[in-house]
Design an enzyme around this catalytic site. Structure first.
Site, mmCIF file in Angstrom:
data_model
loop_
_atom_site.group_PDB
_atom_site.id
_atom_site.type_symbol
_atom_site.label_atom_id
_atom_site.label_comp_id
_atom_site.label_asym_id
_atom_site.label_seq_id
_atom_site.Cartn_x
_atom_site.Cartn_y
_atom_site.Cartn_z
ATOM 1 N N ALA A 76 0.867 -1.178 0.000
ATOM 2 C CA ALA A 76 0.000 0.000 0.000
ATOM 3 C C ALA A 76 0.907 1.232 0.000
ATOM 4 O O ALA A 76 2.092 1.144 0.345
ATOM 5 C CB ALA A 76 -0.899 -0.020 1.228
ATOM 6 N N GLY B 90 0.703 -5.187 0.757
ATOM 7 C CA GLY B 90 -0.471 -5.316 -0.109
ATOM 8 C C GLY B 90 -0.159 -5.985 -1.443
ATOM 9 O O GLY B 90 -1.048 -6.552 -2.079
ATOM 10 N N GLU C 251 -0.325 -9.557 -0.799
ATOM 11 C CA GLU C 251 -1.742 -9.866 -0.548
ATOM 12 C C GLU C 251 -2.556 -9.919 -1.842
ATOM 13 O O GLU C 251 -3.450 -10.746 -1.979
ATOM 14 C CB GLU C 251 -2.325 -8.833 0.433
ATOM 15 C CG GLU C 251 -1.772 -9.038 1.849
ATOM 16 C CD GLU C 251 -2.093 -7.895 2.799
ATOM 17 O OE1 GLU C 251 -1.728 -6.743 2.481
ATOM 18 O OE2 GLU C 251 -2.711 -8.135 3.847
ATOM 19 N N GLU D 169 4.529 -5.217 7.368
ATOM 20 C CA GLU D 169 3.670 -4.264 8.074
ATOM 21 C C GLU D 169 4.054 -4.017 9.524
ATOM 22 O O GLU D 169 4.021 -2.880 9.999
ATOM 23 C CB GLU D 169 2.200 -4.726 8.020
ATOM 24 C CG GLU D 169 1.527 -4.539 6.667
ATOM 25 C CD GLU D 169 1.762 -5.690 5.700
ATOM 26 O OE1 GLU D 169 2.618 -6.557 5.975
ATOM 27 O OE2 GLU D 169 1.086 -5.720 4.659
HETATM 28 N N1 DAK Z 1 4.534 3.389 -0.817
HETATM 29 C C1 DAK Z 1 4.877 4.587 -1.388
HETATM 30 N N2 DAK Z 1 5.963 4.741 -2.158
HETATM 31 C C2 DAK Z 1 6.772 3.690 -2.342
HETATM 32 C C3 DAK Z 1 6.477 2.422 -1.767
HETATM 33 C C4 DAK Z 1 5.286 2.296 -0.979
HETATM 34 N N3 DAK Z 1 4.904 1.117 -0.462
HETATM 35 N N4 DAK Z 1 7.463 1.550 -2.135
HETATM 36 C C5 DAK Z 1 8.321 2.252 -2.889
HETATM 37 N N5 DAK Z 1 7.923 3.543 -3.037
HETATM 38 C C6 DAK Z 1 8.562 4.608 -3.771
HETATM 39 C C7 DAK Z 1 9.822 5.083 -3.033
HETATM 40 O O1 DAK Z 1 9.479 6.021 -2.018
HETATM 41 C C8 DAK Z 1 10.598 5.730 -4.183
HETATM 42 O O2 DAK Z 1 10.023 7.004 -4.452
HETATM 43 P P1 DAK Z 1 10.993 8.275 -4.815
HETATM 44 O O3 DAK Z 1 11.904 8.428 -3.648
HETATM 45 O O4 DAK Z 1 11.716 7.838 -6.074
HETATM 46 O O5 DAK Z 1 10.030 9.390 -5.033
HETATM 47 C C9 DAK Z 1 10.271 4.822 -5.370
HETATM 48 O O6 DAK Z 1 9.075 4.127 -5.004
HETATM 49 C C10 DAK Z 1 11.376 3.781 -5.626
HETATM 50 O O7 DAK Z 1 11.599 3.099 -4.421
HETATM 51 P P2 DAK Z 1 13.051 2.967 -3.737
HETATM 52 O O8 DAK Z 1 13.922 4.101 -4.155
HETATM 53 O O9 DAK Z 1 12.807 2.747 -2.279
HETATM 54 O O10 DAK Z 1 13.576 1.657 -4.442
HETATM 55 P P3 DAK Z 1 14.636 0.622 -3.843
HETATM 56 O O11 DAK Z 1 15.012 -0.280 -4.950
HETATM 57 O O12 DAK Z 1 15.726 1.338 -3.117
HETATM 58 O O13 DAK Z 1 13.812 -0.201 -2.744
HETATM 59 C C11 DAK Z 1 11.908 -1.442 -1.898
HETATM 60 C C12 DAK Z 1 12.749 -0.991 -3.147
HETATM 61 C C13 DAK Z 1 10.674 -2.153 -2.379
HETATM 62 C C14 DAK Z 1 12.773 -2.389 -1.036
HETATM 63 C C15 DAK Z 1 11.569 -0.169 -1.054
HETATM 64 O O14 DAK Z 1 11.004 0.815 -1.951
HETATM 65 C C16 DAK Z 1 10.581 -0.450 0.046
HETATM 66 O O15 DAK Z 1 10.952 -0.990 1.091
HETATM 67 N N6 DAK Z 1 9.296 -0.045 -0.171
HETATM 68 C C17 DAK Z 1 8.296 -0.179 0.861
HETATM 69 C C18 DAK Z 1 7.822 -1.585 0.937
HETATM 70 C C19 DAK Z 1 6.796 -1.794 2.035
HETATM 71 O O16 DAK Z 1 7.087 -1.620 3.214
HETATM 72 N N7 DAK Z 1 5.599 -2.197 1.653
HETATM 73 C C20 DAK Z 1 4.567 -2.500 2.560
HETATM 74 C C21 DAK Z 1 3.679 -1.308 2.746
HETATM 75 S S1 DAK Z 1 2.520 -1.591 4.032
HETATM 76 C C22 DAK Z 1 -4.910 -1.462 5.249
HETATM 77 C C23 DAK Z 1 -4.738 -2.657 4.629
HETATM 78 C C24 DAK Z 1 -3.516 -2.996 4.098
HETATM 79 C C25 DAK Z 1 -2.443 -2.165 4.172
HETATM 80 C C26 DAK Z 1 -2.629 -0.968 4.796
HETATM 81 C C27 DAK Z 1 -3.856 -0.607 5.330
HETATM 82 N N8 DAK Z 1 -6.139 -1.114 5.816
HETATM 83 C C28 DAK Z 1 -7.105 -2.157 6.073
HETATM 84 C C29 DAK Z 1 -6.431 0.191 6.203
HETATM 85 C C30 DAK Z 1 -1.189 -2.559 3.591
HETATM 86 C C31 DAK Z 1 -0.028 -2.086 4.035
HETATM 87 C C32 DAK Z 1 1.191 -2.259 3.291
HETATM 88 O O17 DAK Z 1 1.251 -2.795 2.200
#
Ligand code: DAK
Length: 268
Positions: free
Chosen positions: A73, A118, A121, A141
């Site tokens: 997400a 997500g 998921e 998460e």
């Molecule tokens: N959200 C927003 N932007 C993201 C992102 C994300 N999840 N993942 C990557 N980006 C963006 C980065 O900020 C970066 O943007 P700029 O700085 O270029 O503007 C761009 O994508 C490229 O990413 P990186 O520069 O970080 O690329 P790397 O190769 O260095 O790293 C990575 C890739 C995938 C390891 C890293 O980007 C990363 O760790 N991303 C976050 C992954 C993550 O933690 N995902 C889980 C999110 S939590 C809900 C239900 C479900 C959910 C929430 C609420 N409700 C019922 C209310 C779900 C939650 C989740 O999924």
């Protein structure tokens, strides 16, 4: 098909390929994308010409098609969510996730890179998961102070067992494609350049069969999964009755009896 800001949909015969396309955010799911996904899945489900849907991730901003399936997400959007906004986001998202799981078409996730939060998921809501050899799966998460909220706590345990699901979720550690295959999270792993061709091959194999029967088998598996075996087998018998009364049954069995290879399945 309608035009979407964050999705690309292409049709190739009876297969539709839906790419989640937010190149600047590694295809992370924001509210707009969730809304578009919901509309697109309704459109696809209503389309009799589509028998199999492949869900994949579009290229990143450097045009690398193997960087990310969906990186979760959108953390930048979620950061400012109030509790009611987070709840509304969750409620809105439940719908497309259930559509993917229960739509009459078979859904295949072609996981071409990061499938985190997500993203993992969405893949789990599909019927079948294929991965590129560079794919990375994880539920990060709890490291962000939240829990998986698109069905991850439930679907992961059902797919890989409770012990492995708890380890992945509690440690917030990622696993690679080989490990995902070993624990049963994905059905097959392919060299990344071959992933989409293999997904299409699988789709074609499915499309050769009677589509209505495939969709009824999908409903039987999904509905029976959480039932006790007696009621589940009774439900299966009822659905068996339904498919028995179709053109496709006469066609499929007729082809066998007549020694015919070609079959003209028409029900869907
Ligand atoms: N959200 C927003 N932007 C993201 C992102 C994300 N999840 N993942 C990557 N980006 C963006 C980065 O900020 C970066 O943007 P700029 O700085 O270029 O503007 C761009 O994508 C490229 O990413 P990186 O520069 O970080 O690329 P790397 O190769 O260095 O790293 C990575 C890739 C995938 C390891 C890293 O980007 C990363 O760790 N991303 C976050 C992954 C993550 O933690 N995902 C889980 C999110 S939590 C809900 C239900 C479900 C959910 C929430 C609420 N409700 C019922 C209310 C779900 C939650 C989740 O999924």
């Amino acid at each position: 098909m309608a035009e979407y800001n964050n999705l690309k949909i292409e049709k190739d015969g009876a297969t539709a390929v839906l790419s989640i396309a937010r190149p600047n955010a590694l295809n992370a799911l924001n509210s707009e994308t969730i809304g578009e996904l919901n509309s697109a899945l309704s459109e696809i489900e209503a389309d009799d010409s589509v028998k199999v849907l492949i869900v994949t991730g579009g290229p990143d901003k450097k045009d690398n098609p193997y960087k990310s399936f969906v990186a979760g997400a959108d953390i930048k959007e979620m950061y400012d969510f109030t509790a009611p906004e987070a709840r509304a986001f969750g409620m809105r998202a439940a719908e497309p996730f259930f559509k993917l799981m229960n739509m009459r078409q078979v859904t295949i996730a072609a996981v071409n890179g990061f499938a985190l939060g997500g993203g993992c998921e969405i893949a789990m809501a599909c019927d079948i998961r294929l991965a590129s050899d560079n794919a990375i799966f994880g539920q990060p998460e709890v490291g962000l102070g939240i829990i998986p909220g698109f069905g991850g706590t439930q679907r992961l345990a059902r797919l890989v067992g409770m012990g492995r699901a708890k380890e992945m979720i509690f440690t917030a550690s990622n696993i690679d494609a080989e490990e995902a295959y070993r624990i049963g999270l994905v059905n097959h792993v392919y060299p990344k350049e071959e992933l989409m061709a293999e997904a299409k091959k699988l789709a074609e194999k499915i499309e050769r069969n009677a589509s209505y029967a495939v969709s009824v088998a999908k409903a039987a598996i999904n509905n029976g999964y959480d039932m006790d075996i007696k009621n589940a087998v009774e439900m299966e018998a009822n659905l068996f009755g339904v498919v028995n009364d179709t053109h496709d049954k006469k066609e499929g069995m007729g082809a066998f009896i007549e020694g015919r290879k070609e079959k003209n399945f028409t029900d869907f």
